[in-house]
Scaffold this motif. Structure first.
Motif, PDB file in Angstrom:
ATOM      1  N   GLN A  89       0.680  -1.195  -0.001  1.00 17.71           N
ATOM      2  CA  GLN A  89      -0.054   0.196   0.115  1.00 17.71           C
ATOM      3  C   GLN A  89       1.012   1.276   0.251  1.00 17.71           C
ATOM      4  OE1 GLN A  89      -1.801  -1.034   3.647  1.00 17.71           O
ATOM      5  NE2 GLN A  89      -3.812  -0.982   2.616  1.00 17.71           N
ATOM      6  N   ARG A  90       0.481   2.203  -0.747  1.00 19.19           N
ATOM      7  CA  ARG A  90       1.437   3.519  -0.904  1.00 19.19           C
ATOM      8  C   ARG A  90       0.602   4.652  -0.633  1.00 19.19           C
ATOM      9  NH1 ARG A  90       1.947  -0.321  -4.744  1.00 19.19           N
ATOM     10  NH2 ARG A  90       3.848  -0.900  -5.497  1.00 19.19           N
ATOM     11  N   TRP A  91       1.419   5.368   0.051  1.00 16.11           N
ATOM     12  CA  TRP A  91       0.757   6.836   0.504  1.00 16.11           C
ATOM     13  C   TRP A  91       1.832   7.836  -0.185  1.00 16.11           C
ATOM     14  CZ3 TRP A  91       0.191   2.894   3.866  1.00 16.11           C
ATOM     15  CH2 TRP A  91      -1.105   2.434   4.107  1.00 16.11           C
ATOM     16  N   ASN A  92       1.336   8.970  -0.724  1.00 10.11           N
ATOM     17  CA  ASN A  92       2.569   9.784  -1.277  1.00 10.11           C
ATOM     18  C   ASN A  92       2.868  10.905  -0.048  1.00 10.11           C
ATOM     19  OD1 ASN A  92       0.447  12.182  -0.989  1.00 10.11           O
ATOM     20  ND2 ASN A  92      -0.289  11.516  -3.299  1.00 10.11           N
ATOM     21  N   ALA A  93       3.705  11.831  -0.524  1.00  9.18           N
ATOM     22  CA  ALA A  93       4.233  12.735   0.284  1.00  9.18           C
ATOM     23  C   ALA A  93       3.044  13.631   1.103  1.00  9.18           C
ATOM     24  CB  ALA A  93       5.259  13.400  -0.200  1.00  9.18           C
ATOM     25  N   ASP A  94       2.125  14.017   0.295  1.00  6.47           N
ATOM     26  CA  ASP A  94       1.090  15.075   0.840  1.00  6.47           C
ATOM     27  C   ASP A  94       0.219  14.355   1.691  1.00  6.47           C
ATOM     28  OD1 ASP A  94       1.935  16.801  -0.754  1.00  6.47           O
ATOM     29  OD2 ASP A  94       0.784  16.645  -2.503  1.00  6.47           O
ATOM     30  N   GLN A  95      -0.475  13.074   1.420  1.00  3.46           N
ATOM     31  CA  GLN A  95      -1.085  12.086   2.390  1.00  3.46           C
ATOM     32  C   GLN A  95      -0.374  11.942   3.651  1.00  3.46           C
ATOM     33  OE1 GLN A  95      -1.401   8.900  -0.746  1.00  3.46           O
ATOM     34  NE2 GLN A  95      -3.704   9.121  -0.412  1.00  3.46           N
TER      35      GLN A  95
END
Length: 191
Positions: A16-22
């Protein structure tokens, strides 16, 4: 030989991936410096991408550990949250039963082992482990996975523990960048 005469172990790897903004949003709203996958879920922030890869090769050392645990041979470390880590690396060499480490070159710019969280979940013929790779962990192209078992309490780092339990190469998960949070889950199924 029938299907009931064989035994096998396979792993479903999920990323699962969350970007820098998230990640920054969850950090601000929770006050956590390094939020875990469960913190994103609790905050209602869904991963921007989730992928699954099926397969692994249990190493000779992994099978030996399982047989030792089943037959009470000595006192090897169990596969539990205190001793297991998920390792990722940018190595591309195919897996082999004799693997004792990831194929990636040494150093944290090529490989990272992250302790699993919680106790691992045990189900019928399954065992699952999850680890969250924070903003500065595992920032390279993810090409291989593996579970290792440490001889003492698991700590994050870039060297393999006492043994490499299993390995999967050729996973092509893309490149994790600084500021992003990725979570890896390994669900082992024995049949």
């Amino acid at each position: 030989m029938t299907a009931t005469d064989t035994g096998r172990a396979t792993t479903l790897w999920q990323v699962q991936r969350w970007n820098a903004d998230q990640t920054a949003w969850v950090q601000r709203h929770t006050g956590l410096i390094e939020p875990q996958a469960a913190d994103f879920a609790q905050a209602g922030v869904h991963p921007y991408e989730t992928s699954e890869i099926l397969g692994n090769l249990v190493t000779n050392a992994g099978w030996t550990r399982l047989m030792n645990l089943l037959t009470n041979q000595g006192a090897p470390q169990p596969l539990d949250a205190t001793h297991v880590r998920i390792g990722v690396g940018n190595g591309s060499t195919a897996e082999a039963y004799t693997d004792a480490d990831l194929a990636a070159a040494s150093g944290s710019t090529n490989r990272w082992f992250q302790p699993v969280g919680g106790a691992g979940s045990l189900g019928t013929r399954t065992l699952a482990f999850s680890a969250t790779f924070g903003t500065s962990d595992g920032n390279f192209a993810w090409q291989e996975f593996g579970l290792d078992v440490t001889s003492g309490t698991a700590a994050a780092g870039n060297t393999v523990g006492a043994l490499l339990f299993n390995r999967k190469a050729g996973i092509a998960q893309g490149t994790k960048a600084s500021g992003q949070t990725w979570a890896a889950t390994a669900t082992l199924t024995f049949s």
